[in-house]
Design a protein around this motif. Structure first.
Motif, PDB file in Angstrom:
ATOM      1  N   UNK A   1       0.831  -1.205   0.000  1.00 12.80           N
ATOM      2  CA  UNK A   1       0.000   0.000   0.000  1.00 12.80           C
ATOM      3  C   UNK A   1       0.866   1.255   0.000  1.00 12.80           C
ATOM      4  N   UNK A   2       1.957   1.244   0.757  1.00 12.64           N
ATOM      5  CA  UNK A   2       2.870   2.396   0.792  1.00 12.64           C
ATOM      6  C   UNK A   2       3.495   2.625  -0.578  1.00 12.64           C
ATOM      7  N   UNK A   3       3.903   1.532  -1.228  1.00 13.38           N
ATOM      8  CA  UNK A   3       4.477   1.634  -2.577  1.00 13.38           C
ATOM      9  C   UNK A   3       3.460   2.217  -3.561  1.00 13.38           C
ATOM     10  N   UNK A   4       2.209   1.742  -3.461  1.00 13.87           N
ATOM     11  CA  UNK A   4       1.166   2.238  -4.362  1.00 13.87           C
ATOM     12  C   UNK A   4       0.856   3.712  -4.091  1.00 13.87           C
ATOM     13  N   UNK A   5       0.844   4.102  -2.814  1.00 10.83           N
ATOM     14  CA  UNK A   5       0.609   5.508  -2.473  1.00 10.83           C
ATOM     15  C   UNK A   5       1.716   6.381  -3.067  1.00 10.83           C
ATOM     16  N   UNK A   6       2.959   5.914  -2.950  1.00  9.21           N
ATOM     17  CA  UNK A   6       4.087   6.650  -3.528  1.00  9.21           C
ATOM     18  C   UNK A   6       3.917   6.765  -5.039  1.00  9.21           C
ATOM     19  N   UNK A   7       3.461   5.665  -5.668  1.00 13.20           N
ATOM     20  CA  UNK A   7       3.243   5.691  -7.105  1.00 13.20           C
ATOM     21  C   UNK A   7       2.170   6.681  -7.525  1.00 13.20           C
ATOM     22  N   UNK A   8       1.117   6.787  -6.701  1.00  6.70           N
ATOM     23  CA  UNK A   8       0.044   7.735  -7.010  1.00  6.70           C
ATOM     24  C   UNK A   8       0.510   9.174  -6.820  1.00  6.70           C
ATOM     25  N   UNK A   9       1.251   9.430  -5.740  1.00  8.19           N
ATOM     26  CA  UNK A   9       1.725  10.786  -5.453  1.00  8.19           C
ATOM     27  C   UNK A   9       2.740  11.241  -6.493  1.00  8.19           C
ATOM     28  N   UNK A  10       3.628  10.309  -6.901  1.00  5.14           N
ATOM     29  CA  UNK A  10       4.665  10.630  -7.880  1.00  5.14           C
ATOM     30  C   UNK A  10       4.280  10.129  -9.267  1.00  5.14           C
ATOM     31  N   UNK A  11       3.004  10.234  -9.602  1.00 13.81           N
ATOM     32  CA  UNK A  11       2.500   9.668 -10.852  1.00 13.81           C
ATOM     33  C   UNK A  11       3.153  10.255 -12.089  1.00 13.81           C
ATOM     34  N   UNK A  12       3.690  11.435 -11.954  1.00  7.48           N
ATOM     35  CA  UNK A  12       4.307  12.072 -13.107  1.00  7.48           C
ATOM     36  C   UNK A  12       5.680  11.534 -13.435  1.00  7.48           C
ATOM     37  N   UNK A  13       6.301  10.813 -12.479  1.00  4.34           N
ATOM     38  CA  UNK A  13       7.650  10.308 -12.694  1.00  4.34           C
ATOM     39  C   UNK A  13       7.629   8.938 -13.326  1.00  4.34           C
ATOM     40  N   UNK A  14       8.148   8.832 -14.533  1.00  7.26           N
ATOM     41  CA  UNK A  14       8.329   7.578 -15.242  1.00  7.26           C
ATOM     42  C   UNK A  14       7.024   6.826 -15.412  1.00  7.26           C
ATOM     43  N   UNK A  15       5.938   7.583 -15.429  1.00  9.17           N
ATOM     44  CA  UNK A  15       4.644   6.970 -15.716  1.00  9.17           C
ATOM     45  C   UNK A  15       4.161   5.994 -14.668  1.00  9.17           C
ATOM     46  N   UNK A  16       4.549   6.164 -13.417  1.00  7.32           N
ATOM     47  CA  UNK A  16       4.151   5.219 -12.386  1.00  7.32           C
ATOM     48  C   UNK A  16       2.651   5.182 -12.165  1.00  7.32           C
ATOM     49  N   UNK A  17       1.971   6.227 -12.570  1.00  5.99           N
ATOM     50  CA  UNK A  17       0.528   6.257 -12.366  1.00  5.99           C
ATOM     51  C   UNK A  17      -0.245   5.658 -13.516  1.00  5.99           C
ATOM     52  N   UNK A  18       0.448   5.207 -14.583  1.00  7.14           N
ATOM     53  CA  UNK A  18      -0.230   4.676 -15.748  1.00  7.14           C
ATOM     54  C   UNK A  18      -0.602   3.218 -15.538  1.00  7.14           C
ATOM     55  N   UNK A  19      -1.608   2.787 -16.301  1.00  7.33           N
ATOM     56  CA  UNK A  19      -2.046   1.403 -16.230  1.00  7.33           C
ATOM     57  C   UNK A  19      -1.076   0.527 -16.999  1.00  7.33           C
ATOM     58  N   UNK A  20      -0.604  -0.536 -16.363  1.00  6.86           N
ATOM     59  CA  UNK A  20       0.318  -1.460 -17.027  1.00  6.86           C
ATOM     60  C   UNK A  20      -0.464  -2.429 -17.892  1.00  6.86           C
ATOM     61  N   UNK A  21       0.046  -2.728 -19.093  1.00  8.09           N
ATOM     62  CA  UNK A  21      -0.716  -3.554 -20.016  1.00  8.09           C
ATOM     63  C   UNK A  21      -0.013  -4.847 -20.400  1.00  8.09           C
ATOM     64  N   UNK A  22       1.203  -5.085 -19.952  1.00  8.16           N
ATOM     65  CA  UNK A  22       1.902  -6.284 -20.392  1.00  8.16           C
ATOM     66  C   UNK A  22       1.516  -7.497 -19.557  1.00  8.16           C
ATOM     67  N   UNK A  23       1.872  -8.681 -20.096  1.00 10.23           N
ATOM     68  CA  UNK A  23       1.523  -9.940 -19.444  1.00 10.23           C
ATOM     69  C   UNK A  23       2.219 -10.074 -18.091  1.00 10.23           C
ATOM     70  N   UNK A  24       3.438  -9.519 -17.987  1.00  4.42           N
ATOM     71  CA  UNK A  24       4.179  -9.587 -16.725  1.00  4.42           C
ATOM     72  C   UNK A  24       3.447  -8.878 -15.606  1.00  4.42           C
ATOM     73  N   UNK A  25       2.861  -7.715 -15.921  1.00  2.00           N
ATOM     74  CA  UNK A  25       2.115  -6.954 -14.912  1.00  2.00           C
ATOM     75  C   UNK A  25       0.897  -7.740 -14.444  1.00  2.00           C
TER      76      UNK A  25
END
Length: 242
Positions: free
Chosen positions: A102-126
């Motif tokens: 949850x902490x990692x996801x919160x960081x991803x949401x707050x820093x969504x502009x950095x390296x596209x962390x806020x974007x939806x992942x579409x690959x099979x690995x995700x």
């Protein structure tokens, strides 16, 4: 067997246990809704179905291992005069995983502009990684849920019936909840905060410090109600601005 289901005590136990299993399943649904928001809608539906199917399978499988489950509550190690059972260790590990995730996801949401962390992942690995995380948390929540069921009911049929009904209700409710989280990004942050709270409660349980779930679920319900009013107010402002 027929006599079992004609007894009022059986139906009272079934209703009580089903209600409890549904409440305990709220944690599972929140985690599932947050996880599937990271992948495309088509994959999210599949992930939700797989996650809830696994939750049902794990619960029924664990119910069939009653003797083993009862043994999980016995202390296996002692640290600083505090005994820990396998159940405690699993709850602590699952709680720490939830807090970290949850902490990692919160960081991803707050820093969504950095390296596209806020974007939806579409690959099979995700997609595969989401499924792995769902499996881990399903196991933790299933263990907690089934040990609670064992403490409340004595008949295996009643336990299985309650678990199946609760998982069906979880399946029906998970779709709308997941869609709501995706449609209203602010609710995702709230859901992540809930996961941190749930993770702390699991860790506390692992250390034999029980936090009454009523307090936690009241906090979740109150916060969700406030957020619902916030969403409605925003929607009304958008309509008035057109």
């Amino acid at each position: 067997m027929i006599g079992l289901w004609t007894s009022p005590e059986t139906w009272a136990a079934l209703l009580t246990l089903t209600a409890l299993e549904i409440v305990l399943g709220i944690d599972n649904v929140i985690f599932l809704s947050v996880m599937v928001s990271r992948i495309p809608r088509a994959q999210a539906r599949r992930a939700r179905q797989i996650g809830l199917a696994l939750a049902l399978v794990f619960r029924i499988l664990l119910l069939s291992l009653l003797v083993w489950l009862i043994g999980l509550t016995r202390d296996v190690i002692t640290i600083a005069n505090i005994g820990f059972s396998w159940r405690d260790i699993i709850l602590i590990g699952g709680g720490l995983f939830l807090i970290a995730k949850a902490t990692h996801e919160i960081h991803g949401e707050v820093e969504a502009g950095d390296e596209g962390t806020g974007k939806v992942a579409s690959n099979a690995g995700a997609f595969a990684w989401v499924i792995v995380q769902i499996i881990i948390i399903d196991l933790v929540f299933s263990l907690d849920s089934i040990i609670t069921a064992i403490g409340m009911a004595k008949d295996l049929q009643i336990m299985i019936a309650a678990v199946v009904i609760a998982c069906f209700i979880m399946y029906v409710s998970s779709g709308p909840i997941a869609a709501f989280v995706v449609e209203h990004p602010t609710t995702k942050m709230l859901a992540l905060a809930f996961l941190v709270l749930i993770g702390v409660a699991l860790v506390a349980d692992g250390f034999r410090f029980h936090i009454p779930r009523g307090y936690i679920y009241f906090a979740i319900a109150f916060s969700a109600l406030v957020e619902l009013f916030n969403v409605l107010a925003k929607s009304n402002r958008n309509k008035a601005g057109k």
